[in-house]
Design a protein around this motif. Sequence first.
Motif, mmCIF file in Angstrom:
data_model
loop_
_atom_site.group_PDB
_atom_site.id
_atom_site.type_symbol
_atom_site.label_atom_id
_atom_site.label_comp_id
_atom_site.label_asym_id
_atom_site.label_seq_id
_atom_site.Cartn_x
_atom_site.Cartn_y
_atom_site.Cartn_z
ATOM 1 N N LYS A 87 6.832 28.898 8.774
ATOM 2 C CA LYS A 87 7.349 28.681 7.417
ATOM 3 C C LYS A 87 7.954 27.284 7.284
ATOM 4 O O LYS A 87 7.781 26.621 6.269
ATOM 5 N N LYS A 88 8.670 26.859 8.344
ATOM 6 C CA LYS A 88 9.281 25.534 8.342
ATOM 7 C C LYS A 88 8.225 24.439 8.229
ATOM 8 O O LYS A 88 8.467 23.372 7.658
ATOM 9 N N ALA A 89 7.024 24.712 8.766
ATOM 10 C CA ALA A 89 5.911 23.758 8.673
ATOM 11 C C ALA A 89 5.221 23.843 7.311
ATOM 12 O O ALA A 89 4.250 23.117 7.056
ATOM 13 N N GLY A 90 5.704 24.752 6.442
ATOM 14 C CA GLY A 90 5.206 24.789 5.068
ATOM 15 C C GLY A 90 4.141 25.835 4.782
ATOM 16 O O GLY A 90 3.469 25.774 3.753
ATOM 17 N N TYR A 91 4.002 26.811 5.684
ATOM 18 C CA TYR A 91 2.926 27.805 5.515
ATOM 19 C C TYR A 91 3.452 29.188 5.184
ATOM 20 O O TYR A 91 4.535 29.581 5.608
ATOM 21 N N ASP A 92 2.601 29.940 4.461
ATOM 22 C CA ASP A 92 2.778 31.377 4.270
ATOM 23 C C ASP A 92 1.581 32.067 4.908
ATOM 24 O O ASP A 92 0.503 31.478 5.013
ATOM 25 N N ILE A 93 1.756 33.325 5.271
ATOM 26 C CA ILE A 93 0.648 34.098 5.833
ATOM 27 C C ILE A 93 -0.114 34.766 4.697
ATOM 28 O O ILE A 93 0.489 35.336 3.781
ATOM 29 N N VAL A 94 -1.437 34.688 4.759
ATOM 30 C CA VAL A 94 -2.284 35.402 3.795
ATOM 31 C C VAL A 94 -2.592 36.797 4.332
ATOM 32 O O VAL A 94 -2.337 37.799 3.680
ATOM 33 N N ASN A 95 -3.180 36.870 5.513
ATOM 34 C CA ASN A 95 -3.469 38.168 6.125
ATOM 35 C C ASN A 95 -3.680 38.027 7.624
ATOM 36 O O ASN A 95 -3.872 36.929 8.145
ATOM 37 N N ILE A 96 -3.615 39.167 8.282
ATOM 38 C CA ILE A 96 -3.808 39.247 9.736
ATOM 39 C C ILE A 96 -4.884 40.299 9.999
ATOM 40 O O ILE A 96 -4.880 41.364 9.378
ATOM 41 N N ASP A 97 -5.781 39.994 10.919
ATOM 42 C CA ASP A 97 -6.678 41.034 11.447
ATOM 43 C C ASP A 97 -6.505 41.041 12.956
ATOM 44 O O ASP A 97 -6.362 39.978 13.571
ATOM 45 N N SER A 98 -6.474 42.221 13.538
ATOM 46 C CA SER A 98 -6.251 42.301 14.982
ATOM 47 C C SER A 98 -7.020 43.463 15.583
ATOM 48 O O SER A 98 -7.384 44.410 14.882
ATOM 49 N N ASP A 128 -2.186 43.816 4.290
ATOM 50 C CA ASP A 128 -2.401 42.452 4.793
ATOM 51 C C ASP A 128 -2.376 42.425 6.323
ATOM 52 O O ASP A 128 -2.576 41.370 6.933
ATOM 53 N N VAL A 129 -2.061 43.564 6.931
ATOM 54 C CA VAL A 129 -1.923 43.636 8.400
ATOM 55 C C VAL A 129 -2.917 44.662 8.928
ATOM 56 O O VAL A 129 -2.630 45.865 8.975
ATOM 57 N N SER A 130 -4.094 44.208 9.312
ATOM 58 C CA SER A 130 -5.121 45.096 9.845
ATOM 59 C C SER A 130 -4.968 45.219 11.367
ATOM 60 O O SER A 130 -4.807 44.209 12.058
ATOM 61 N N ILE A 131 -4.982 46.452 11.842
ATOM 62 C CA ILE A 131 -4.909 46.707 13.294
ATOM 63 C C ILE A 131 -6.019 47.693 13.645
ATOM 64 O O ILE A 131 -6.062 48.796 13.103
ATOM 65 N N LYS A 132 -6.894 47.273 14.540
ATOM 66 C CA LYS A 132 -7.987 48.134 14.977
ATOM 67 C C LYS A 132 -7.811 48.398 16.477
ATOM 68 O O LYS A 132 -7.076 47.693 17.143
ATOM 69 N N ALA A 133 -8.491 49.431 16.965
ATOM 70 C CA ALA A 133 -8.375 49.731 18.393
ATOM 71 C C ALA A 133 -9.725 50.146 18.948
ATOM 72 O O ALA A 133 -10.524 50.797 18.265
ATOM 73 N N LEU A 148 -4.161 45.876 29.337
ATOM 74 C CA LEU A 148 -4.678 45.953 27.973
ATOM 75 C C LEU A 148 -4.725 44.548 27.369
ATOM 76 O O LEU A 148 -4.127 43.614 27.907
ATOM 77 N N VAL A 149 -5.471 44.426 26.291
ATOM 78 C CA VAL A 149 -5.714 43.140 25.648
ATOM 79 C C VAL A 149 -5.492 43.303 24.144
ATOM 80 O O VAL A 149 -5.803 44.350 23.585
ATOM 81 N N ALA A 150 -4.971 42.255 23.520
ATOM 82 C CA ALA A 150 -4.907 42.220 22.059
ATOM 83 C C ALA A 150 -5.495 40.906 21.567
ATOM 84 O O ALA A 150 -5.311 39.855 22.199
ATOM 85 N N TYR A 151 -6.198 40.978 20.461
ATOM 86 C CA TYR A 151 -6.787 39.812 19.798
ATOM 87 C C TYR A 151 -6.272 39.813 18.365
ATOM 88 O O TYR A 151 -6.191 40.867 17.740
ATOM 89 N N ALA A 152 -5.964 38.622 17.865
ATOM 90 C CA ALA A 152 -5.504 38.549 16.468
ATOM 91 C C ALA A 152 -6.046 37.282 15.803
ATOM 92 O O ALA A 152 -6.129 36.230 16.431
ATOM 93 N N THR A 153 -6.405 37.424 14.558
ATOM 94 C CA THR A 153 -6.724 36.264 13.738
ATOM 95 C C THR A 153 -5.794 36.288 12.527
ATOM 96 O O THR A 153 -5.359 37.345 12.079
#
Length: 158
Positions: A87-98, A128-133, A148-153
């Motif tokens: 946020k300090k760098a000037g960004y907002d989050i649009v969405n997350i997929d994981s 806005d927060v997608s979590i798949k398994a 275990l492993v997690a991936y996020a975009t």
Amino acid sequence: MSFRIGFGIDFHQLVTDRDFWLGGVKIAHHKGALGHSDADVLLHAICDAMLGAACLGDIGVHFPDTDTSLKDIDSKILLKKSFELVKKAGYDIVNIDSSLCLQAPKIKDYIPEMQRVIATILSLQINDVSIKATTTEKMGFVGREEGLVAYATILLQK
Ligand SMILES: [Zn+2]
């Protein structure tokens, strides 16, 4: 308006005698993830994706595992601090997929609570927060339940 995409990945070992924190939620299981913090692999992948999208390095740069003040820290705090940097760098989050990759236990029933916890910290809507398994069909270290492993975009908007 400018957009930035980010990607994060994280791995942790699964061992006995550790609480199992995943997506900010405590999971009932005979094993838990091993790490300097609470070893929440999903929150760490999301932190890395967020920092990566803003080109701010990675979680290890900001929260090194040599920092004794971070021992067993709740990764929700790391997520909040990463969000503050972005946020300090000037960004907002649009969405997350994981995606989570683990053999056991089944975590489908925990996903709505993980979405709620993450969305609250990041001022997002649940959808806005997608979590798949997925599993690895019993192949490799994930299949042997050694880790275990997690991936996020993540998409950021300036
Ligand atoms: Zn981690």
